[in-house]
Design a protein around this motif. Structure first.
Motif, PDB file in Angstrom:
ATOM      1  N   GLN A  43       0.947  -1.353  -0.010  1.00  0.00           N
ATOM      2  CA  GLN A  43      -0.027   0.267   0.002  1.00  0.00           C
ATOM      3  C   GLN A  43       0.940   1.363  -0.108  1.00  0.00           C
ATOM      4  N   SER A  44       0.896   1.986  -1.252  1.00  0.00           N
ATOM      5  CA  SER A  44       1.515   3.318  -1.096  1.00  0.00           C
ATOM      6  C   SER A  44       0.787   4.483  -0.839  1.00  0.00           C
ATOM      7  N   ASN A  45       1.322   5.454  -0.409  1.00  0.00           N
ATOM      8  CA  ASN A  45       0.497   6.710   0.148  1.00  0.00           C
ATOM      9  C   ASN A  45       0.257   7.234  -1.231  1.00  0.00           C
ATOM     10  N   PRO A  46      -0.721   8.173  -1.283  1.00  0.00           N
ATOM     11  CA  PRO A  46      -0.819   9.170  -2.476  1.00  0.00           C
ATOM     12  C   PRO A  46       0.262  10.030  -2.559  1.00  0.00           C
ATOM     13  N   LEU A  47       0.649  10.420  -3.868  1.00  0.00           N
ATOM     14  CA  LEU A  47       1.704  11.184  -3.909  1.00  0.00           C
ATOM     15  C   LEU A  47       1.624  12.484  -3.487  1.00  0.00           C
ATOM     16  N   ALA A  48       2.501  12.989  -2.986  1.00  0.00           N
ATOM     17  CA  ALA A  48       2.327  14.279  -2.440  1.00  0.00           C
ATOM     18  C   ALA A  48       2.529  15.417  -3.724  1.00  0.00           C
ATOM     19  N   VAL A  49       1.449  16.136  -4.030  1.00  0.00           N
ATOM     20  CA  VAL A  49       1.315  16.855  -5.220  1.00  0.00           C
ATOM     21  C   VAL A  49       1.539  18.347  -4.514  1.00  0.00           C
ATOM     22  N   ARG A  50       2.011  19.324  -5.421  1.00  0.00           N
ATOM     23  CA  ARG A  50       2.065  20.577  -5.110  1.00  0.00           C
ATOM     24  C   ARG A  50       0.650  21.253  -5.466  1.00  0.00           C
ATOM     25  N   SER A  51       0.332  22.400  -4.636  1.00  0.00           N
ATOM     26  CA  SER A  51      -0.984  23.027  -4.646  1.00  0.00           C
ATOM     27  C   SER A  51      -0.841  24.313  -5.377  1.00  0.00           C
ATOM     28  N   ARG A  52      -1.896  24.878  -5.873  1.00  0.00           N
ATOM     29  CA  ARG A  52      -1.794  26.062  -6.576  1.00  0.00           C
ATOM     30  C   ARG A  52      -2.778  27.157  -5.896  1.00  0.00           C
ATOM     31  N   ILE A  53      -2.262  28.465  -5.835  1.00  0.00           N
ATOM     32  CA  ILE A  53      -3.444  29.274  -5.661  1.00  0.00           C
ATOM     33  C   ILE A  53      -3.523  30.441  -6.643  1.00  0.00           C
ATOM     34  N   LEU A  54      -4.639  30.451  -7.205  1.00  0.00           N
ATOM     35  CA  LEU A  54      -4.971  31.310  -8.130  1.00  0.00           C
ATOM     36  C   LEU A  54      -5.554  32.724  -7.757  1.00  0.00           C
ATOM     37  N   ALA A  55      -5.509  33.548  -8.688  1.00  0.00           N
ATOM     38  CA  ALA A  55      -6.328  34.880  -8.467  1.00  0.00           C
ATOM     39  C   ALA A  55      -7.494  34.932  -9.419  1.00  0.00           C
ATOM     40  N   ALA A  56      -8.581  35.641  -9.557  1.00  0.00           N
ATOM     41  CA  ALA A  56      -9.922  35.526  -9.905  1.00  0.00           C
ATOM     42  C   ALA A  56      -9.879  35.419 -11.613  1.00  0.00           C
ATOM     43  N   ASP A  57      -8.644  35.883 -12.169  1.00  0.00           N
ATOM     44  CA  ASP A  57      -8.580  35.634 -13.729  1.00  0.00           C
ATOM     45  C   ASP A  57      -7.817  34.399 -13.719  1.00  0.00           C
ATOM     46  N   SER A  58      -7.424  33.529 -12.728  1.00  0.00           N
ATOM     47  CA  SER A  58      -6.985  32.096 -12.943  1.00  0.00           C
ATOM     48  C   SER A  58      -5.367  32.116 -13.185  1.00  0.00           C
ATOM     49  N   SER A  59      -4.695  33.518 -13.056  1.00  0.00           N
ATOM     50  CA  SER A  59      -3.309  33.719 -13.055  1.00  0.00           C
ATOM     51  C   SER A  59      -2.708  33.349 -11.774  1.00  0.00           C
ATOM     52  N   LEU A  60      -1.434  32.810 -11.735  1.00  0.00           N
ATOM     53  CA  LEU A  60      -0.958  32.063 -10.459  1.00  0.00           C
ATOM     54  C   LEU A  60      -0.602  33.212  -9.541  1.00  0.00           C
ATOM     55  N   LEU A  71      -6.412  22.911  -6.203  1.00  0.00           N
ATOM     56  CA  LEU A  71      -6.478  24.022  -7.159  1.00  0.00           C
ATOM     57  C   LEU A  71      -7.374  24.964  -6.249  1.00  0.00           C
ATOM     58  N   ILE A  72      -6.819  26.057  -5.826  1.00  0.00           N
ATOM     59  CA  ILE A  72      -7.308  27.158  -4.946  1.00  0.00           C
ATOM     60  C   ILE A  72      -7.732  28.328  -5.688  1.00  0.00           C
ATOM     61  N   ARG A  73      -8.687  28.857  -5.741  1.00  0.00           N
ATOM     62  CA  ARG A  73      -9.236  29.902  -6.592  1.00  0.00           C
ATOM     63  C   ARG A  73      -9.505  30.911  -5.434  1.00  0.00           C
ATOM     64  N   THR A  74      -8.749  32.168  -5.627  1.00  0.00           N
ATOM     65  CA  THR A  74      -9.357  33.393  -4.646  1.00  0.00           C
ATOM     66  C   THR A  74     -10.081  34.615  -5.382  1.00  0.00           C
ATOM     67  N   SER A  75     -10.220  35.616  -4.751  1.00  0.00           N
ATOM     68  CA  SER A  75     -11.186  36.632  -5.096  1.00  0.00           C
ATOM     69  C   SER A  75     -10.292  37.812  -5.615  1.00  0.00           C
ATOM     70  N   LEU A  76      -9.005  37.817  -5.193  1.00  0.00           N
ATOM     71  CA  LEU A  76      -8.041  38.895  -5.916  1.00  0.00           C
ATOM     72  C   LEU A  76      -8.283  39.114  -7.288  1.00  0.00           C
ATOM     73  N   GLU A  88     -15.732  44.162  -3.030  1.00  0.00           N
ATOM     74  CA  GLU A  88     -16.967  44.105  -3.919  1.00  0.00           C
ATOM     75  C   GLU A  88     -18.095  44.174  -3.172  1.00  0.00           C
ATOM     76  N   PRO A  89     -19.127  45.309  -3.016  1.00  0.00           N
ATOM     77  CA  PRO A  89     -20.401  45.313  -2.574  1.00  0.00           C
ATOM     78  C   PRO A  89     -21.300  44.155  -3.037  1.00  0.00           C
ATOM     79  N   GLY A  90     -21.880  43.406  -2.027  1.00  0.00           N
ATOM     80  CA  GLY A  90     -23.133  42.311  -2.535  1.00  0.00           C
ATOM     81  C   GLY A  90     -22.235  41.018  -2.504  1.00  0.00           C
ATOM     82  N   THR A  91     -21.086  40.845  -2.519  1.00  0.00           N
ATOM     83  CA  THR A  91     -20.522  39.716  -2.506  1.00  0.00           C
ATOM     84  C   THR A  91     -19.472  39.529  -1.336  1.00  0.00           C
ATOM     85  N   GLY A  92     -18.920  40.525  -0.911  1.00  0.00           N
ATOM     86  CA  GLY A  92     -17.881  40.348  -0.025  1.00  0.00           C
ATOM     87  C   GLY A  92     -16.469  39.869  -0.419  1.00  0.00           C
ATOM     88  N   LEU A  93     -16.473  39.980  -1.936  1.00  0.00           N
ATOM     89  CA  LEU A  93     -15.054  39.305  -2.639  1.00  0.00           C
ATOM     90  C   LEU A  93     -13.897  40.533  -2.056  1.00  0.00           C
TER      91      LEU A  93
END
Length: 690
Positions: free
Chosen positions: A45-62, A315-320, A350-355
């Motif tokens: 039984q092998s562990n799941p591979l450690a894989v890097r995570s990414r944080i993205l801006a609202a336009d999908s840029s890194l 894959l983490i998307r943010t409000s920026l 942003e009003p109405g969303t809190g973003l």
């Protein structure tokens, strides 16, 4: 001797090409060896591979990459055939011909090592190497890692038993795929895809012969054969791989000669930054990570969440919004310098969303001189949060909302002299009454017989103190709380004191911009949101806090606040010089007693921002004395003249391209008589005629 060799090879004890005397193994008890083998599980039984995570801006840029091991798994079909051939050639040329153990290879390696007196050639198959790497990967403690790498016959027997299980469960191509994704390629890169990106700025699918040979050679010694650490040694190792491929007939003489002549271009080496400190937006990134670490869906403890963040391939998307962030950063660049003794910070919501669309500050991120690790935009409960500054007259907006909620119209007049005696005057709180035996506040601006609109325009202290006495402090406190206001240092409700309407406690630009965004959204409050979605490496959504909005003020009350604060942005108002274009705008200045901090918070119907300039040293000192902003002494710190330009420049760029929305007009009754009569009495606490 022949019998000993046969028994040893079949048991797997010499699978690594041991360099110890034969008697070393002969001295082991056969019962001990048998017990070790029999006690092992028959499945691996092998562990799941450690894989890097990414944080993205609202336009999908890194924004940032988070990892413990920089890895990006790929399918075998996404790896160039020449890379597969190079790895097999140098590590296990008979990989597709033998089972878990290569008897010929192991015997040949053992004899060569014994005759040479040292380890010159390895005998482990790719499958055995994969097992060993997996066992090391699974180790979580120093003891487990030592056990997984110890030089012992028991470990080699265990690896062989596991290798046999792997060969039964997986095809050769599946094993090779896992091996290529698991292997350490040096410089913090794991897996062939990350290695291709790091060393050559390409993908595993596009690797050439000399590139593939270099990567295949590194795996044996990820530190020693890394060309960045030692170019000559890395080149020599690459050439060994190329010659081995020629020897096996994998490539032609012409291909080999051309590859051997190809220099290694270190200019292409592209390290993958790890963590928020290496991000373009470090303060926003760290705040987003703090929110992720508070999400129980990522793990039971903060430690588990942190590990999952760096190994889960999320894959983490943010409000920026990079455009708005750039506009806010341009404002910082225009109006401040890192060497200033005062600090400045701006948050856009942003009003109405809190973003949270942008978050900037004047001190760059870091540990050097003129740098800081404090985030001046957020609360102290976040590990890097500074915890805010006193907010001054920006609190008057909540007094306006409380008055309109109680039916007091905008034309409500109160005689507001330059100074007022409030010693021992009673102010109602949520728990009773409060008073101040020495309080005799003054105005710093307009005085006289003023309406609510006029008092807001001039930010007249004595008007709002009397208005707060009539509304009661409890209603102001409740409205402020509903709009997300609390003490950013203690994380407790704002104190209900006599001077509350002139500023109380410590608040942050994020908190204040989001509260004012509630007015813009016609009374709909949304909790600030920086992480908009999280998906695991399989693309499945990970639960987490999403949009959390609710109506906390009647729409008509918010419309009324917008009308009153719009007057601030008109000619003659404290924010009149900050108005730009034809957009509807509302805003409010804030100047702290003794000039310890100055604010400007303002908004359009579709965007809100708060800017602060303050002394961030302890003890706090007056901005007028010994403090600089934009490299110059601060002679007269004010909300409009000092913090206001930061807000103006940021908002001008941020709203560019947004619709020119309008505020909704409040009810006529709330506006009141356009030509009201003066009050019958100017004594605090009496009701003037309207």
């Amino acid at each position: 001797m022949i019998m000993f060799i046969v028994v040893s090879v079949l048991s797997g004890a010499l699978a690594a090409g041991l360099a110890v005397p034969f008697a070393g193994f002969a001295g082991r008890g056969t019962a001990s060896v048998a017990d070790t083998v029999q006690s092992l599980p028959k499945e691996f039984q092998s562990n799941p591979l450690a894989v890097r995570s990414r944080i993205l801006a609202a336009d999908s840029s890194l924004i940032a990459t988070l990892y413990e091991q920089n890895r990006l798994p790929v399918k075998l079909t996404q790896v160039a055939p020449i890379m597969r051939k190079a790895m097999v050639a140098i590590e296990d040329s008979r990989f597709y011909e033998h089972g878990a153990l290569d008897l010929k290879g192991t015997l040949r390696a053992m004899l060569r090592n014994q005759s040479g007196g040292s380890v010159q050639q390895g005998g482990s198959s790719i499958t055995q190497q994969y097992v060993k790497m997996s066992l090391v990967e699974k180790a979580r403690t120093a003891e487990q890692r030592a056990k997984a790498t110890e030089v012992s016959y028991e470990r080699k027997l265990a690896e062989l038993r596991y290798a046999i299980a792997v060969e039964r469960e997986l095809s050769k191509n599946e094993i090779l795929e896992r091996y290529l994704n698991l292997a350490n390629f040096g410089a913090g890169t794991y897996g062939v895809q990350a290695a291709a990106q790091h060393y050559f700025r390409t993908s595993a699918a596009e690797l050439t012969l000399p590139q593939a040979a270099l990567l295949a050679g590194i795996v044996k010694n990820p530190t020693g054969y890394n060309p960045v650490n030692n170019l000559s040694r890395g080149t020599a190792r690459r050439n060994v791989v190329i010659k081995r491929m020629l020897e096996l007939g994998v490539i032609t003489v012409a291909q080999a000669n051309q590859a051997l002549r190809t220099p290694i271009d270190l200019a292409k080496v592209e390290p993958v930054p790890n963590g928020c400190a290496n991000s373009r937006y470090p303060f926003f990134c760290e705040y987003a990570v703090s929110k992720l670490l508070a999400n129980p869906a990522l793990g039971a403890t903060v430690k588990e969440r942190d590990h999952y963040l760096k190994t889960g391939g999320l894959l983490i998307r943010t409000s920026l919004d990079p455009k708005m962030q750039a506009a806010a950063q341009a404002s910082i660049a225009k109006h401040t310098k890192p060497r200033d003794t005062a600090v400045a910070a701006i948050t856009v919501v942003e009003p109405g969303t809190g973003l949270v669309k942008a978050m900037v500050q004047s001190k760059p991120y870091g540990n050097g001189r003129y740098h800081t690790n404090y985030n001046y935009n957020v609360e102290k409960s976040y590990a890097g949060g500074y915890g805010g500054f006193q907010n001054g007259s920006t609190m008057k907006a909540f007094t306006i909302a409380a008055a309109l909620s109680k039916g007091i119209p905008m034309d409500y007049r109160i005689n507001s002299p330059e100074q007022i005696d409030l010693r021992n005057q009673r102010f109602r709180t949520c728990s009773g009454w409060t008073r101040d035996p020495t309080y005799q506040p003054k105005n710093s601006t307009h005085s006289g017989d003023l309406t609510m609109v006029e008092a807001a325009r001039y930010s007249t202290n004595t008007y709002f103190l009397q208005l707060s006495q009539r509304t009661g402090l409890c209603s102001i406190a409740r409205i402020a709380s509903h709009l997300g206001m609390y003490d950013a240092q203690s994380i407790k409700p704002l104190d209900q004191v006599v001077s509350m309407t002139l500023g109380v406690g410590y608040v942050t630009p994020l908190m204040l911009s989001n509260a004012y965004a509630t007015f813009a959204a016609r009374g709909k409050y949304c909790k600030p949101l920086v992480v908009t979605s999280v998906r695991d490496k399989a693309g499945r959504p990970v639960p987490g806090p999403g949009f959390d909005c609710k109506q906390v003020l009647p729409r008509q009350v918010a419309d009324g606040v917008n009308r009153v604060l719009s007057a601030v942005m008109m000619p003659g108002g404290t924010g009149g010089k900050l108005r730009f274009g034809t957009r509807d705008m509302g805003g409010k200045t804030g100047t702290i007693q003794q000039n310890l901090a100055v604010w400007f918070a303002g908004y359009t119907p579709n965007l809100a921002a708060a800017a602060v300039v303050a002394d961030a040293s302890l003890p706090y000192t007056n901005l007028m004395y010994g403090h600089t902003l934009n490299g110059r002494d601060i002679a007269d710190p004010t909300g409009s003249g000092t913090a206001g330009p930061l807000w103006e420049t940021a908002m001008q760029g941020a709203v560019r391209g947004l619709p020119n929305a309008r505020f909704v007009a409040p009810p006529r009754k709330m506006i009141g008589d356009p030509n009201p009569k003066p009050p019958a009495s100017d004594k605090p606490g009496t009701k003037p005629n309207r």
